[in-house]
Design a protein around this motif. Structure first.
Motif, PDB file in Angstrom:
ATOM      1  N   UNK A 142       9.216 -25.489   1.545  1.00 54.62           N
ATOM      2  CA  UNK A 142       8.295 -26.537   1.082  1.00 54.62           C
ATOM      3  C   UNK A 142       7.202 -25.912   0.199  1.00 54.62           C
ATOM      4  N   UNK A 143       6.623 -24.821   0.656  1.00 49.13           N
ATOM      5  CA  UNK A 143       5.558 -24.166  -0.104  1.00 49.13           C
ATOM      6  C   UNK A 143       6.076 -23.690  -1.452  1.00 49.13           C
ATOM      7  N   UNK A 144       7.266 -23.138  -1.455  1.00 53.53           N
ATOM      8  CA  UNK A 144       7.863 -22.657  -2.696  1.00 53.53           C
ATOM      9  C   UNK A 144       8.096 -23.832  -3.659  1.00 53.53           C
ATOM     10  N   UNK A 145       8.569 -24.956  -3.117  1.00 49.03           N
ATOM     11  CA  UNK A 145       8.840 -26.141  -3.947  1.00 49.03           C
ATOM     12  C   UNK A 145       7.539 -26.729  -4.476  1.00 49.03           C
ATOM     13  N   UNK A 146       6.541 -26.861  -3.595  1.00 41.47           N
ATOM     14  CA  UNK A 146       5.276 -27.461  -4.011  1.00 41.47           C
ATOM     15  C   UNK A 146       4.596 -26.636  -5.097  1.00 41.47           C
ATOM     16  N   UNK A 147       4.833 -25.325  -5.089  1.00 42.37           N
ATOM     17  CA  UNK A 147       4.227 -24.455  -6.089  1.00 42.37           C
ATOM     18  C   UNK A 147       4.763 -24.729  -7.494  1.00 42.37           C
ATOM     19  N   UNK A 148       5.975 -25.281  -7.603  1.00 41.83           N
ATOM     20  CA  UNK A 148       6.550 -25.547  -8.934  1.00 41.83           C
ATOM     21  C   UNK A 148       6.660 -27.034  -9.235  1.00 41.83           C
ATOM     22  N   UNK A 149       6.227 -27.873  -8.309  1.00 42.27           N
ATOM     23  CA  UNK A 149       6.428 -29.316  -8.482  1.00 42.27           C
ATOM     24  C   UNK A 149       5.731 -29.875  -9.716  1.00 42.27           C
ATOM     25  N   UNK A 150       4.548 -29.393 -10.028  1.00 41.53           N
ATOM     26  CA  UNK A 150       3.847 -29.904 -11.211  1.00 41.53           C
ATOM     27  C   UNK A 150       4.615 -29.541 -12.487  1.00 41.53           C
ATOM     28  N   UNK A 151       5.215 -28.367 -12.510  1.00 43.15           N
ATOM     29  CA  UNK A 151       6.037 -27.962 -13.658  1.00 43.15           C
ATOM     30  C   UNK A 151       7.296 -28.820 -13.709  1.00 43.15           C
ATOM     31  N   UNK A 152       7.882 -29.047 -12.551  1.00 43.74           N
ATOM     32  CA  UNK A 152       9.096 -29.862 -12.437  1.00 43.74           C
ATOM     33  C   UNK A 152       8.843 -31.258 -13.020  1.00 43.74           C
ATOM     34  N   UNK A 153       7.715 -31.871 -12.632  1.00 42.42           N
ATOM     35  CA  UNK A 153       7.387 -33.215 -13.120  1.00 42.42           C
ATOM     36  C   UNK A 153       7.141 -33.185 -14.626  1.00 42.42           C
ATOM     37  N   UNK A 154       6.469 -32.166 -15.119  1.00 46.33           N
ATOM     38  CA  UNK A 154       6.234 -32.058 -16.567  1.00 46.33           C
ATOM     39  C   UNK A 154       7.558 -31.970 -17.323  1.00 46.33           C
ATOM     40  N   UNK A 155       8.499 -31.205 -16.788  1.00 43.24           N
ATOM     41  CA  UNK A 155       9.807 -31.082 -17.444  1.00 43.24           C
ATOM     42  C   UNK A 155      10.510 -32.435 -17.470  1.00 43.24           C
ATOM     43  N   UNK A 156      10.483 -33.142 -16.344  1.00 40.40           N
ATOM     44  CA  UNK A 156      11.092 -34.475 -16.303  1.00 40.40           C
ATOM     45  C   UNK A 156      10.443 -35.389 -17.332  1.00 40.40           C
ATOM     46  N   UNK A 157       9.132 -35.310 -17.405  1.00 31.74           N
ATOM     47  CA  UNK A 157       8.359 -36.157 -18.324  1.00 31.74           C
ATOM     48  C   UNK A 157       8.729 -35.882 -19.783  1.00 31.74           C
ATOM     49  N   UNK A 158       9.034 -34.613 -20.060  1.00 28.09           N
ATOM     50  CA  UNK A 158       9.378 -34.218 -21.424  1.00 28.09           C
ATOM     51  C   UNK A 158      10.868 -34.410 -21.727  1.00 28.09           C
ATOM     52  N   UNK A 159      11.609 -34.890 -20.742  1.00 27.70           N
ATOM     53  CA  UNK A 159      13.030 -35.120 -20.946  1.00 27.70           C
ATOM     54  C   UNK A 159      13.883 -33.864 -20.823  1.00 27.70           C
ATOM     55  N   UNK A 160      13.288 -32.817 -20.266  1.00 30.76           N
ATOM     56  CA  UNK A 160      14.010 -31.560 -20.062  1.00 30.76           C
ATOM     57  C   UNK A 160      14.756 -31.662 -18.734  1.00 30.76           C
ATOM     58  N   UNK A 161      15.903 -31.027 -18.650  1.00 28.61           N
ATOM     59  CA  UNK A 161      16.714 -31.038 -17.432  1.00 28.61           C
ATOM     60  C   UNK A 161      16.044 -30.176 -16.359  1.00 28.61           C
ATOM     61  N   UNK A 162      15.097 -30.783 -15.650  1.00 27.97           N
ATOM     62  CA  UNK A 162      14.325 -30.048 -14.635  1.00 27.97           C
ATOM     63  C   UNK A 162      15.209 -29.477 -13.522  1.00 27.97           C
ATOM     64  N   UNK A 163      16.188 -30.225 -13.019  1.00 30.97           N
ATOM     65  CA  UNK A 163      17.048 -29.647 -11.968  1.00 30.97           C
ATOM     66  C   UNK A 163      17.812 -28.401 -12.426  1.00 30.97           C
ATOM     67  N   UNK A 164      18.156 -28.342 -13.709  1.00 29.64           N
ATOM     68  CA  UNK A 164      18.846 -27.149 -14.216  1.00 29.64           C
ATOM     69  C   UNK A 164      17.895 -25.954 -14.268  1.00 29.64           C
ATOM     70  N   UNK A 165      16.629 -26.218 -14.578  1.00 27.02           N
ATOM     71  CA  UNK A 165      15.641 -25.138 -14.660  1.00 27.02           C
ATOM     72  C   UNK A 165      15.166 -24.679 -13.285  1.00 27.02           C
ATOM     73  N   UNK A 166      15.106 -25.622 -12.353  1.00 29.16           N
ATOM     74  CA  UNK A 166      14.616 -25.317 -11.001  1.00 29.16           C
ATOM     75  C   UNK A 166      15.584 -25.889  -9.968  1.00 29.16           C
ATOM     76  N   UNK A 167      16.804 -25.341  -9.908  1.00 35.91           N
ATOM     77  CA  UNK A 167      17.824 -25.911  -9.002  1.00 35.91           C
ATOM     78  C   UNK A 167      17.431 -25.844  -7.521  1.00 35.91           C
ATOM     79  N   UNK A 168      16.711 -24.825  -7.155  1.00 38.36           N
ATOM     80  CA  UNK A 168      16.302 -24.698  -5.748  1.00 38.36           C
ATOM     81  C   UNK A 168      15.315 -25.801  -5.373  1.00 38.36           C
ATOM     82  N   UNK A 169      14.360 -26.067  -6.268  1.00 38.43           N
ATOM     83  CA  UNK A 169      13.407 -27.147  -6.018  1.00 38.43           C
ATOM     84  C   UNK A 169      14.118 -28.495  -6.049  1.00 38.43           C
TER      85      UNK A 169
END
Ligand SMILES: [Zn+2]
Length: 79
Positions: free
Chosen positions: A21-48
């Motif tokens: 959870x801590x590891x995921x929460x540390x990248x969640x803001x980046x994950x959301x930004x990638x989604x917002x920009x239309x970037x394949x966030x799951x491909x960039x952060x598959x573990x999250x």
């Protein structure tokens, strides 16, 4: 950074789920930004990506951040 999380995972009494959870929460803001920009966030952060599907708590946090960002963007576009 990876070294720091490895040390965190190995502390006695550390719940592995909490560490994930801590590891995921540390990248969640980046994950959301990638989604917002239309970037394949799951491909960039598959573990999250896998964790937010498996963990209700982190999944709800992701939805909350995504909703807040979307509402912010909608309000900003109205100005
Ligand atoms: Zn979690």
């Amino acid at each position: 950074m990876t070294q720091r999380w490895t040390q965190f995972d190995q502390r006695p009494g550390t719940n592995p789920l909490d560490a994930e959870c801590a590891r995921t929460l540390a990248v969640l803001h980046v994950y959301v930004d990638l989604l917002r920009l239309g970037v394949d966030a799951p491909a960039r952060h598959p573990r999250a990506a896998a964790h937010v599907v498996a963990c209700d708590s982190c999944g709800r946090i992701l939805q909350g951040i995504a909703t807040a960002v979307r509402e912010h963007d909608m309000r900003s576009s109205d100005l």
